[in-house]
Design a protein around this motif. Structure first.
Motif, short mmCIF file in Angstrom:
data_model
loop_
_atom_site.label_atom_id
_atom_site.label_comp_id
_atom_site.label_asym_id
_atom_site.label_seq_id
_atom_site.Cartn_x
_atom_site.Cartn_y
_atom_site.Cartn_z
N THR A 68 -52.65 -27.83 -81.14
CA THR A 68 -51.66 -27.83 -82.24
C THR A 68 -51.62 -27.42 -83.10
O THR A 68 -50.56 -27.15 -83.83
CB THR A 68 -51.84 -29.71 -82.46
N THR A 79 -48.59 -25.09 -84.05
CA THR A 79 -48.10 -24.60 -82.63
C THR A 79 -47.10 -25.27 -82.11
O THR A 79 -46.61 -26.30 -83.09
CB THR A 79 -49.20 -24.58 -81.57
N ARG A 80 -46.55 -25.14 -81.00
CA ARG A 80 -45.32 -25.67 -80.33
C ARG A 80 -45.99 -25.74 -78.95
O ARG A 80 -45.74 -24.90 -77.98
CB ARG A 80 -44.18 -24.80 -80.46
N LEU A 87 -45.37 -31.68 -76.77
CA LEU A 87 -44.84 -31.15 -77.80
C LEU A 87 -44.76 -31.95 -79.00
O LEU A 87 -44.97 -31.40 -80.16
CB LEU A 87 -43.03 -31.04 -77.41
N ARG A 105 -45.26 -21.75 -88.65
CA ARG A 105 -44.89 -22.48 -87.67
C ARG A 105 -44.42 -21.57 -86.47
O ARG A 105 -43.59 -20.67 -86.44
CB ARG A 105 -43.55 -23.29 -87.92
N ALA A 108 -38.94 -22.67 -81.36
CA ALA A 108 -38.39 -22.40 -80.22
C ALA A 108 -37.51 -21.28 -80.08
O ALA A 108 -37.04 -20.62 -81.10
CB ALA A 108 -37.50 -23.67 -79.96
N THR A 111 -43.72 -21.03 -77.43
CA THR A 111 -44.62 -21.94 -77.15
C THR A 111 -45.91 -21.18 -77.39
O THR A 111 -46.29 -20.16 -76.77
CB THR A 111 -44.39 -22.86 -75.81
#
Ligand code: CIR
Length: 258
Positions: A68, A79-80, A87, A105, A108, A111
């Motif tokens: 994460t 993270t993503r 998610l 961050r 989108a 990922t």
């Protein structure tokens, strides 16, 4: 790299509902809890103070907190995670991180799973496969480089046993990487000192340098001997139930530099 803290989250009762490609059977949650407790004691024995997050049954894979975030001495990135069922884990851990760090961050369509990110001193290898996509890898590289790191994107093919880049390569100190055969000839690792694990001990390539020790999964004597031969002090830990869910040693904690 000196660590002073780590964030951990014990496996939830529905831990066995998480994602796995490993064909090793259903994990025993009680045993996983005991292994997790021993892992936590090992981190404390290495001098780390632990933040223990509550079980999160909304996310069966949430014990794998490493995925994460990427935390270095210079930058902290939320993270993503690359699998849809994971998610939400980033938002779930955000409060624990935001109280300590000014977070950057991944956004989108990028990922990133922390398990794909291999810090090797100030250099960072960024694995790109199913979980970390190229967009996410490039976003992370830009954030790390702005903070003074050098980076290499490492495209690789995910396979059973090689879910994340760090399933197959770990930095243990200096120029030393513990590495599986499938990654050893990758151009990204040219010029590094490769400590090659044998095929039957591939799972042990996911080991973690924590201050003076190297945490390694128990039951891989050749890798333990290899580390000793290179001057490291391995600390074996039973990981059987996490291995059944494709989890390695590193993924059970977010280690925080002091
Ligand atoms: C998953 O497939 O996402 C989890 N079952 C395992 C994640 C392990 N994470 C890691 O090695 N960094």
């Amino acid at each position: 790299m000196h660590f002073t803290h780590a964030i951990v989250r014990a496996p939830a009762p529905n831990f066995a509902d998480g994602i796995t490609m490993a064909d090793l059977g259903v994990p025993d949650v009680q045993r996983a809890l005991a292994e997790h407790a021993a892992y936590c004691r090992a981190l404390e024995a290495c001098g780390l103070e632990l933040t223990r997050l509550g079980e999160d049954a909304a996310h069966p894979d949430s014990t794998f907190v490493e995925d994460t975030a990427v935390i270095t001495p210079h930058v902290a990135v939320l993270t993503r995670p690359g699998h849809p069922s994971r998610l939400g884990e980033a938002a779930a851990i955000e409060p624990a991180l935001a109280s300590r760090f000014t977070l950057k961050r991944i956004v989108a369509p990028g990922t990133v799973d922390g398990g794909d990110i291999c810090e090797a001193g100030s250099h960072v290898f960024i694995g790109v496969a199913e979980r970390t996509n190229e967009n996410g890898g490039k976003q992370l590289a830009a954030l790390l480089e702005a903070a003074g790191h050098t980076t290499t994107l490492v495209p690789f093919t995910m396979s059973p046993g090689l879910l994340h880049l760090k399933s197959g390569v770990s930095w243990v100190g200096g120029r030393d990487l513990v590495i599986v055969d499938a990654l050893a000839s990758h151009a990204a690792f040219t010029g590094w000192n490769l400590l090659r694990v044998t095929a039957d001990e591939a799972y042990a390539a996911n080991c973690v340098r924590v201050n003076d020790r190297v945490l390694v999964p128990a039951g891989f004597p050749k890798t333990t001997a290899l580390l000793r031969a290179h001057g490291y002090d391995p600390l074996p830990l039973d990981m059987s139930e996490f291995q059944k869910m494709d989890g390695g040693l590193s993924c059970l904690s977010l280690r925080l530099p002091g």
